[in-house]
Scaffold this motif. Structure first.
Motif, short mmCIF file in Angstrom:
data_model
loop_
_atom_site.label_atom_id
_atom_site.label_comp_id
_atom_site.label_asym_id
_atom_site.label_seq_id
_atom_site.Cartn_x
_atom_site.Cartn_y
_atom_site.Cartn_z
N GLU A 41 14.56 1.46 3.75
CA GLU A 41 12.99 1.23 4.05
C GLU A 41 12.50 0.08 3.83
OE1 GLU A 41 12.24 4.45 6.39
OE2 GLU A 41 10.66 3.32 5.58
N ARG A 42 12.85 -0.83 2.94
CA ARG A 42 12.29 -1.74 2.36
C ARG A 42 12.74 -3.01 3.34
NH1 ARG A 42 8.79 -1.92 -1.67
NH2 ARG A 42 9.32 0.02 -2.35
N ILE A 43 11.65 -3.79 3.63
CA ILE A 43 11.91 -5.14 4.28
C ILE A 43 12.40 -6.26 3.35
CG2 ILE A 43 11.03 -6.69 5.80
CD1 ILE A 43 9.14 -4.69 6.62
N VAL A 44 13.55 -6.58 3.71
CA VAL A 44 13.97 -8.03 2.86
C VAL A 44 13.29 -9.11 3.25
CG1 VAL A 44 16.01 -9.20 2.09
CG2 VAL A 44 16.10 -6.82 2.12
N ARG A 208 -2.52 6.03 2.47
CA ARG A 208 -1.47 5.09 3.57
C ARG A 208 -2.08 3.72 3.61
NH1 ARG A 208 1.57 6.71 7.98
NH2 ARG A 208 2.31 4.37 7.94
N THR A 209 -3.37 3.27 3.24
CA THR A 209 -3.95 2.09 3.48
C THR A 209 -4.45 1.35 2.13
OG1 THR A 209 -5.98 2.83 3.57
CG2 THR A 209 -4.65 2.56 5.72
N LYS A 210 -4.45 2.11 0.99
CA LYS A 210 -5.02 1.55 -0.05
C LYS A 210 -3.99 0.76 -0.68
CE LYS A 210 -8.68 2.66 -3.67
NZ LYS A 210 -9.22 1.30 -3.54
N ASP A 211 -4.09 -0.69 -1.19
CA ASP A 211 -3.29 -1.44 -2.12
C ASP A 211 -2.17 -1.88 -1.28
OD1 ASP A 211 -4.16 0.25 -5.17
OD2 ASP A 211 -4.85 -1.62 -4.31
N GLY A 261 -8.40 -7.47 -0.21
CA GLY A 261 -7.92 -7.76 0.88
C GLY A 261 -6.78 -6.84 1.25
N ASP A 262 -6.59 -5.61 0.92
CA ASP A 262 -5.75 -4.78 1.49
C ASP A 262 -6.12 -4.00 2.68
OD1 ASP A 262 -6.64 -1.91 -1.04
OD2 ASP A 262 -7.72 -2.93 0.76
N VAL A 263 -5.26 -3.22 3.36
CA VAL A 263 -5.91 -2.61 4.76
C VAL A 263 -6.96 -1.71 4.44
CG1 VAL A 263 -4.92 -1.19 6.49
CG2 VAL A 263 -3.27 -2.72 5.33
N TYR A 264 -7.23 -1.22 3.43
CA TYR A 264 -8.41 -0.20 3.60
C TYR A 264 -9.49 -0.91 3.43
CZ TYR A 264 -11.24 3.51 1.52
OH TYR A 264 -12.15 4.66 1.24
N ASN A 265 -9.66 -2.25 2.56
CA ASN A 265 -10.52 -3.19 2.79
C ASN A 265 -11.02 -3.62 4.08
OD1 ASN A 265 -12.02 -3.90 0.09
ND2 ASN A 265 -9.83 -3.90 -0.51
N ARG A 266 -9.83 -3.91 4.79
CA ARG A 266 -9.98 -4.29 6.11
C ARG A 266 -10.76 -3.55 7.21
NH1 ARG A 266 -3.77 -6.62 6.40
NH2 ARG A 266 -3.96 -7.65 4.65
N PHE A 267 -10.37 -2.36 6.79
CA PHE A 267 -10.93 -1.30 7.65
C PHE A 267 -12.30 -0.79 7.42
CE2 PHE A 267 -10.70 2.81 10.04
CZ PHE A 267 -11.77 3.62 9.28
N LEU A 268 -12.62 -0.87 5.95
CA LEU A 268 -14.28 -0.80 5.61
C LEU A 268 -14.83 -2.13 6.02
CD1 LEU A 268 -13.67 0.51 2.11
CD2 LEU A 268 -14.39 1.78 4.25
N GLY A 381 9.39 -7.24 0.99
CA GLY A 381 9.34 -6.47 -0.03
C GLY A 381 8.44 -5.36 0.25
N MET A 382 7.79 -5.20 1.27
CA MET A 382 7.29 -3.89 1.86
C MET A 382 7.86 -2.75 2.44
SD MET A 382 3.84 -4.79 3.72
CE MET A 382 2.80 -6.05 3.68
N LEU A 383 7.32 -1.54 2.31
CA LEU A 383 8.13 -0.54 3.02
C LEU A 383 7.65 -0.64 4.63
CD1 LEU A 383 7.15 2.56 0.74
CD2 LEU A 383 9.47 1.60 1.08
N LEU A 384 8.73 -0.34 5.29
CA LEU A 384 8.39 -0.46 6.76
C LEU A 384 7.27 0.18 7.34
CD1 LEU A 384 9.76 -1.42 9.51
CD2 LEU A 384 11.01 0.85 9.79
N SER A 385 6.60 1.40 6.69
CA SER A 385 5.47 1.97 7.40
C SER A 385 4.60 1.33 6.82
CB SER A 385 5.69 3.49 6.98
OG SER A 385 5.97 3.62 5.69
N ASP A 386 4.51 0.52 5.74
CA ASP A 386 3.58 -0.18 5.18
C ASP A 386 3.25 -1.70 6.07
OD1 ASP A 386 3.86 0.31 1.78
OD2 ASP A 386 2.74 1.62 3.43
N ALA A 387 4.57 -1.94 6.51
CA ALA A 387 4.49 -3.21 7.63
C ALA A 387 3.75 -2.85 8.76
CB ALA A 387 5.89 -3.71 7.79
#
Lengths: 403, 167, 180
Positions: A41-44, A208-211, A261-268, A381-387
């Protein structure tokens, strides 16, 4: 088909799998391709390919007069086309030295902030859909329809608006437009609050979105990020505050800034920007009360088409009409760079003029294009769903990506 | 304007690079200078790392083609100093047969795709770029479309009747 | 009596406990009201499609509730937006993966004929590479126009003969595009 680097050199045993994400894929909101190399599941590593909707805007712009380039700018960031239109008009006005009256500036601010709200509705709604929450998106799309109705009252069109002319607007806002605007200002805050209550403290959404996809400010600056993405990383760079245009310096608004700068911050940050846009629209409406209500364009007969009744009755208006349409009016031979705060970041227009009817060179500094180049290095290095969530939060609009 | 005026900026540049660049002008308050490809990396590095100037933000890299000039293709950099709220534009003109210029990706990561786009449209080769290939056009295209001689419309169309288009 | 409208029955002979009609009409009725679209949304028309699918204009009233992004499971390929020459082969591959019967709707001026982008990089209409059934003009077309195009597709689906896909005329049409 398209050639992209083959991955075998770092995978001699052929243990990693290659996944082609796009160009037609529901997760990519637009046509761009990512070929990912996965270890489970991890992106190389990943390679981005864009250009699947390259429409050669810059080349077309060299063949069109200034007023015909506005429909082209519509189709850059088509979720918030009025911002592109206004940005282009302001660039040309800067070139020609046209000073717009205050009422035009305030009306422009109203239209641009509505467009910003519309774009963030789509971005945050679709981010919710990507995490699995469809309801918030549907609640918010209803208000995008309300914004479309306001655009229709002003310019006749819903999405690719072609709003405004060089020097102002093509027609005055009628009372119906203002009524719809006031109704929007009354109804939308409730829905935005409801939307926030669905997501902001939702355990699933936060997990799903923090960090996820955290970005430091140095990295973001070195990749020339701008807009809500850069602000979520901690840098308060907003073109409206730093280089104010269209009388933004008379208005009282805050620039929301995130922390990591994580996804949660962008959403907020995007949600908070919608609240600030509502504040700006209310202030603009209040300021409009004090301005005479019949001014809707600058007094520049050389560049602003006269009304048709005058063209048929008045000799000067006829001559100006002819000169504007045939491009006989001399323009300064110089270059100008003007940028506005688009919904995705700093949207810049670099215009090199040679005195003729069309620009000699027009270059769009497109925030989606510049923001997206960090995606492939970032997803290592991210998981696919995080990407996927990361891609969704970058708000890449394919029209602005490829131009 | 900003906390640093164009004059102070020019003085700082002159202190280090006297004679290695020329001032083209200040259209609409944006200082525009012209330098050569041998010095461009030094100028960009100085502008980024200098403690007083701090041009840490690369706004854009693009190019322009003047076919009748001797040095036909110009690479144009726009930089922005967020702390001092001042911008600068730097141009480097190159002769068409020798379109090489060192890459700015060593200074800013964001220059990567900007330079690829400039290569794709104008054919400017950025020496030292990690991955210089086409980005927006189809990969097997041989011409550089934003040059002035390249036509806008597809020349292979058979269904467009010139009569209806006034040609 | 509820005021929810249901689809009218086709012409046929009705009796106590049976309804006789021709297979074409029954299958056409079933297909027309349960089309699964593949939204091939590339640009601005895609956003109008999003508005069409949202609650205000609601395409799912017409049976297109289940969007399929996999061509193997889709009936209707809705091409919405500009198709550049780089995207052409991708579109063709998606079309080839769809199973018969399949219909194609070109939404917007760019998909129909290249639109305002008469440039070196834009395909001047998707009918240069795949056969198209319905063209919806507009830039972008209003959601009502997209729904009108969808209703035209439904008419085509309802009146299509079951043998059409095996006829020599259809094979000739596909061969003219280079599709076996």
């Amino acid at each position: 088909m398209q050639n992209h680097p083959v991955f075998t050199d770092n995978d001699p045993q052929n243990e990693l799998s290659t996944l082609n994400l796009g160009p037609t894929h529901p997760a990519t909101h637009g046509v761009f391709q990512n070929v990912l190399q996965l270890d489970g599941e991890r992106i190389v590593s990943g390679v981005s390919t864009i250009g699947y909707i390259h429409r050669a805007f810059e080349k077309i712009a060299e063949h069109r007069p200034f007023y015909q380039i506005t429909p082209l700018t519509d189709r850059l960031n088509y979720c918030s086309s009025p911002i592109n239109n206004m940005g282009w008009h302001m660039t040309v006005e800067k070139l020609l030295g046209i000073q717009t009256p205050k009422r035009v500036d305030y009306l422009r601010i109203i239209v641009m902030e509505l467009a910003r709200i519309a774009d963030h509705i789509v971005c945050n709604g679709v981010l919710g859909v990507d995490t699995g929450a469809f309801t918030g998106f549907l609640y918010m799309m209803e208000y995008r329809e309300s914004i479309y109705e306001i655009y229709e009252e002003v310019c006749g069109s819903r999405l690719t608006t072609n709003i405004g002319r060089i020097g102002g607007f093509e027609r005055n806002f009628n009372t119906k437009a203002f009524d719809k605007l006031r109704k929007f200002l009354k109804d939308f805050p409730k829905t935005l609050k409801e939307f926030e209550s669905l997501f902001n403290r939702n355990r699933i959404f936060i997990d799903r979105t923090k960090d996820v996809a955290a970005v430091t400010a140095e990295e973001a600056l070195s990749y020339s990020w701008s807009g809500p993405l850069l602000r979520a990383a901690g840098i308060d760079y907003d073109v409206r505050a730093m280089n104010p245009y269209s009388s933004y310096d008379e208005f009282d608004f805050e620039v929301p800034v995130g922390s990591n700068g994580d996804v949660y911050n962008r959403f907020l940050v995007r949600n908070e920007e919608m609240w600030q846009s509502l504040r700006l629209i209310e202030q603009a409406l209040a300021k409009l009360e004090k301005e005479p209500s019949d001014i809707f364009h600058a007094d520049v007969p050389e560049f602003y088409l006269p009304p048709k009744e005058e063209v048929y009755n008045n000799m000067e208006a006829l001559i100006y009409h002819f000169k504007i349409v045939m491009g006989e009016i001399a323009t300064p031979v110089t270059e100008v760079y003007h940028s506005v705060e688009g919904a995705n970041g700093e949207l810049g227009f670099y215009l090199v003029n040679d005195g003729g009817r069309s620009p000699y060179r027009l270059h769009f500094r497109r925030p989606s294009f510049i923001n997206y180049q960090m995606y492939a290095p970032m997803s290592r290095g991210m998981l696919l769903s995080d990407a996927i969530i990361n891609m969704s939060s970058l708000n890449v609009i394919a029209g602005e990506l490829d131009a | 304007m900003g906390k640093i005026t164009n004059e102070e900026l020019l003085n700082s540049l002159n202190a280090k690079f006297e004679g290695l660049f020329t001032v083209v002008g200040e259209p609409f308050g944006l200082l525009t200078i012209d330098t050569t490809r041998d010095h461009i990396i030094d100028v960009l590095t100085f502008l980024k790392t200098d403690a007083a100037l701090q041009f840490i933000y690369l706004t854009d890299i693009t190019a322009i083609h003047y076919p009748e000039q001797e040095k036909q293709i110009g690479v144009i950099y726009h930089l922005h100093s967020l702390v001092n709220n001042v911008r600068i534009r730097i141009k480097v003109f190159l002769v068409d047969g020798d379109l090489h210029i060192p890459t700015a990706t060593t200074i800013w990561n964001g220059a990567n795709w900007m330079e690829r786009e400039t290569y794709d449209f104008f054919g400017v080769i950025f020496d030292g770029h990690p991955d210089l290939r086409r980005i927006l056009n189809v990969d097997d295209m041989t011409a550089f479309p934003m040059r002035r001689e390249f036509p806008l419309e597809d020349p292979n169309r058979v269904d467009k009747k010139d009569y209806f288009f006034g040609r | 009596m509820s005021d929810i409208q249901i689809v009218g029955a086709p012409a046929g002979v009705e009796g106590a406990g049976f309804f006789a009609t021709s297979l074409d009409k029954a299958v056409g009725l079933a297909r027309a009201n349960s089309l699964w679209p593949l939204p091939f949304a590339t640009s601005c028309c895609g956003i109008e499609f999003m508005a069409t699918m949202a609650s205000h204009y609601d395409l799912s009233r017409f049976g297109a509730e289940r969007l399929s992004f996999s061509p193997r499971q889709a009936d209707l390929l809705m091409v919405m937006g500009t198709i550049a020459k780089k995207m052409g082969p991708v579109l063709r591959q998606v079309y080839l993966q769809m199973a018969e019967p399949r219909w194609v709707m070109a939404v917007g001026a760019c998909a129909s004929s290249g639109g305002i982008f008469d440039t070196y990089s834009v395909l001047q209409g998707i009918d240069e590479i795949i056969p198209v059934d319905v063209y919806v003009p507009g830039c972008p077309p209003r959601p009502e126009a997209i729904i009108d195009g969808f209703m035209n597709i439904q008419e085509l689906v309802k009146t299509e003969s079951l043998r059409r896909r095996n006829t020599p005329e259809y094979q000739k049409l596909l061969a003219s595009y280079g599709i076996q």
